[in-house]
Each structure stands twice: as C-alpha cells, then as structure tokens.
Design an enzyme around this catalytic site. Sequence first.
Site: not given
Length: 310
Positions: A61, A65, A63, A82
């Site tokens: 996600s 990431g 957040a 990614e």
Amino acid sequence: MTEESHADTAEPSERGPLSVVRLLELAELPPGVVNLVLGDARAGIPLAGHEQIQLVHFTGSVATGKRVGAAAGERLHRAVLELGGKDPVVVDAGVDPVATAQAVAFGAFINTGQICTSMERIYVHRDVAEPFVEALVAAAESFPVGNGLDEGVVLGPLVDQRQRDIVVRHVEDAVRKGAKVRAGGIVPAGKGFCYPPTVLTEVDDSMLVLTEETFGPVAPVVVVDAFEEGLERASQSEYGLAATVYTDDPDHIAAAARIPAGVTWVNQWQGGGPERLYEPARDSGMGATGARAAYDAATRPSSVHIAAAS
C-alpha cells in the site's frame, strides 16, 4: 566491478505468508540464499532500516510504502517501491464493444480483482457504451465464484475480511451517492470472503470507487463523450501504476502515452516481454524495474583505476 553475492531477505505480507513459505520450500535453495522473516509492519519497517540492508524492494500500500521508504532513507538505502494503483481503462469509439468488454472483464475481475494492475476505472465512449456495458455485465455474471479448490470455480475469495469490508464500503458508498448496480453488489452467503464480480454505472468522482484503491472485483463505468475526455479523466488520479487503452485510431494510440503511468498497454492488458522497463508515477511508487533496471537497482557499480606503467 559489481557486488552480486549478497543474500536476500523476504518478508511476505502477514495477510498471506503461506504461499511464500511454500515457494521457498519448493525452490530448495542452499541455506542462507533467501532468509524468510514472517511478521507485519513491526518486522518489515525495522528490516527496511537495518544497517546491513543495501536495497529494499517493496510491494504494498501507499501508506506502508511511505513508511518503508522513510526507514530505508534514514540509512540511505536504495529503495524500489511499487505501491497502490487505481488503474484506468479508456475505451474508444470504433472498437468492438463485446470483445473489448470481455477483455476488460478479465482485467477487472481475474484473481478477484486482487492484482496491482487490475482495471479499476473504466471510461467508455458514448458511441459504444450501451453494448459495452451489456457485454461487461454478461461477462461478470459468467464467472463462477466460490472455493478456489472447487472444480469450475474461477474467482475465489478475497484475502480476508478486512479486504472484503473495503470492497463492500466502496460499493455501498457508490450506491448511496447514485450509482446503479448492473451486476453483483451483494455479499454471498456461506463461508469465505467471497464477493461477486460487480459492474457499476452512473458513477462520479465523489465516490470512493473512483478515487481510492478497491482491490476487489468491481468495475465502475463512466461514459464519456470523446476519447480526449476519457484520456483526461484517466489522468486525474493520485496514482500512476498502469493504464490500458483500447482504440483503432493511430493518433489516439500515440496520445495514450500522455497518461501518467509506469506502463500503458494499448489493445491488450499485461502485455510486454522481459525487456520492458517501467517506473510507477505519482503515489504508485518510485524506482525503475524490469530488464536491465532490475539488475542496476540490485548492484552497485564501482571502478578501479590503475596508473599506466611509466
């Protein structure tokens, strides 16, 4: 010269770790080549910032990431992220609406919509909208849903209750704001976290289903009056992972590159060979990957200069 002998550490999502555990068992790699860490963010974030880590490659996600990227940045570790997507599809006038709808159904619903590049926003030209939606509804209703181990089932359950709750919330929000459910939209009875392929029409940008990542089998359809409008609407997102365009117009094929996305497919989905390079745009991530870029990210070039003999 390059450094290529480092071991890898894998930390799969706590929501589905067993597939990675089994994969490594089947791989039968020598001890220490890939080290497995199981846990949630309480394990992953410290791992990303560990002093012995040289490259972090994260898929998840936005957040999480950002937290992973911040932890890696504290150590100046390189990071390839990614993250989430809200991948658009633009369907132009002049295409075969039935064949295109069948392709879009596959891209939106396969794996129960749980692919990073699943089709989550569909902008279809008014000239082909009616037969396209009819074919999309028919395709949605043709996918058997249930236990993925049962013969004939095409779409298994979502990963867990939390993910199905997100899908339900997005659909209910859209319906409450005026969207029409053309297929699916009802939580099935029985065990497991299944959800049927769902087609929504009369959707707009006030709805979560067009602005937040759903990661489920939901296809919201927006009718546009021109290809250019579809292209502009497709570009209006905080995400930029992938996009797909269906058109027979050479000028429109060239214009597809204007969508801010790591990869844009034209008249196909998930195409491309091992030579493909891409980097997500906007909040969908950072760091190029694929082909040579993957090698470059995982290695560190250095040079040794030797004085010429006198």
